[in-house]
Motif scaffolding. Sequence first.
Motif, short mmCIF file in Angstrom:
data_model
loop_
_atom_site.label_atom_id
_atom_site.label_comp_id
_atom_site.label_asym_id
_atom_site.label_seq_id
_atom_site.Cartn_x
_atom_site.Cartn_y
_atom_site.Cartn_z
N UNK A 154 7.61 25.98 -1.30
CA UNK A 154 7.17 26.29 0.23
C UNK A 154 7.15 27.46 -0.84
N UNK A 155 7.83 28.20 -1.51
CA UNK A 155 7.56 29.29 -2.19
C UNK A 155 6.74 29.25 -3.16
N UNK A 156 6.38 27.73 -3.75
CA UNK A 156 5.58 27.73 -5.22
C UNK A 156 4.34 27.47 -4.23
N UNK A 157 4.18 28.03 -2.72
CA UNK A 157 2.45 27.21 -2.04
C UNK A 157 2.53 25.61 -1.58
N UNK A 158 3.56 24.89 -2.08
CA UNK A 158 3.28 23.09 -1.41
C UNK A 158 3.91 22.75 -0.30
N UNK A 159 2.96 23.01 0.78
CA UNK A 159 3.27 23.16 2.01
C UNK A 159 3.75 21.00 2.19
N UNK A 160 3.28 20.40 1.98
CA UNK A 160 3.51 18.91 2.51
C UNK A 160 3.67 18.30 1.45
N UNK A 161 4.42 16.15 1.48
CA UNK A 161 5.65 15.71 1.01
C UNK A 161 4.75 15.29 -0.12
N UNK A 205 -7.08 12.95 -4.91
CA UNK A 205 -6.51 11.93 -6.15
C UNK A 205 -6.20 11.00 -6.03
N UNK A 206 -5.85 10.38 -7.51
CA UNK A 206 -5.43 8.86 -7.37
C UNK A 206 -3.57 8.60 -6.66
N UNK A 207 -2.85 9.46 -6.91
CA UNK A 207 -1.99 9.55 -6.23
C UNK A 207 -1.78 9.53 -4.98
N UNK A 208 -2.69 10.74 -4.61
CA UNK A 208 -2.89 10.63 -2.79
C UNK A 208 -3.41 9.48 -2.60
N UNK A 209 -4.03 8.37 -2.73
CA UNK A 209 -4.75 7.29 -2.50
C UNK A 209 -4.09 6.41 -2.60
N UNK A 210 -2.62 6.29 -3.35
CA UNK A 210 -1.75 5.71 -3.49
C UNK A 210 -0.66 5.93 -2.67
N UNK A 211 -0.86 6.96 -2.03
CA UNK A 211 0.85 7.55 -1.12
C UNK A 211 0.02 6.75 0.15
N UNK A 212 -1.53 6.87 0.43
CA UNK A 212 -1.89 6.56 2.18
C UNK A 212 -1.80 5.26 2.03
N UNK A 213 -2.27 4.46 1.08
CA UNK A 213 -2.33 3.03 0.80
C UNK A 213 -0.63 1.68 1.23
N UNK A 214 -0.07 2.97 0.71
CA UNK A 214 1.35 2.43 1.05
C UNK A 214 1.50 3.08 2.82
N UNK A 215 0.45 3.47 3.36
CA UNK A 215 0.93 4.49 4.65
C UNK A 215 1.97 5.85 4.51
N UNK A 216 2.79 5.77 3.13
CA UNK A 216 3.76 6.84 3.56
C UNK A 216 3.12 8.82 4.53
N UNK A 217 3.98 8.33 5.21
CA UNK A 217 4.06 9.73 5.81
C UNK A 217 3.61 11.11 4.99
N UNK A 218 2.87 12.23 5.58
CA UNK A 218 2.88 13.77 4.42
C UNK A 218 3.52 14.41 5.88
N UNK A 219 3.87 14.50 6.08
CA UNK A 219 4.50 15.74 6.95
C UNK A 219 4.72 17.25 6.15
N UNK A 220 4.68 18.31 6.82
CA UNK A 220 4.77 20.02 6.75
C UNK A 220 6.06 20.07 6.15
N UNK A 221 6.01 20.65 5.39
CA UNK A 221 7.87 21.06 4.54
C UNK A 221 7.64 21.80 5.54
#
Length: 201
Positions: free
Chosen positions: A30-37, A3-19
């Motif tokens: 994580x209890x809501x199924x959200x597994x990375x930044x 999505x557009x937000x993911x593209x922007x986060x990639x554009x600014x080179x923000x790391x995306x580690x697992x939580x």
Amino acid sequence: MPNLLYRYLQKINLPNPELIDACEIAHDLRSKGIMNLYQAIDYIHQLPYCGISDNTNYHLVLKEQRGTCTPKHALIAELASSLHIPLHLKAAIILMNSKNMPKIAPILKKYQLDNMIEAHTYLEYAGRQLDITFPEKTNFKMNFPVLKERNFTLHDLGDIKMAWHKEAMKEFLLTQHLPYDLDQIWKIREQCIQALSTTTI
């Protein structure tokens, strides 16, 4: 496709580690199924823009499923810090008007104001802005005229930020020669913020 937000986060080179369960926020996400930044940032971005019951307790964003700019960004800042990612809190005194915030136009007209100022909190990574305040927002940079800005820590979000905001409001009253005192203009500002809410309590 990202999505557009993911593209922007990639554009600014923000790391995306697992939580990892390094903090309470990560555990709750994580209890809501959200597994990375990236998923966490996307989740908080999509929550309605509306005040929480205690604006200094940003952990309530997840419990109450809503938030304004400060608690939303503070939550992500703490999460990023637990992952050793330097995603910093910033605040700016911004100028809102009927053009960049059409929802407040009736209030500005009622009180014969051209503009209203607000202390707007956002994030910064390696000099790049990240603003996830409004769920309908598709441009994740700051898109307001900025009068002044400064860094904040998570410990500054109570009295220190409020004092900074009110000092800026005093300057606004003086420079604009407005026929209101501080209490009056603050109440008008609160009406503007309420008009921007995407849900009601």
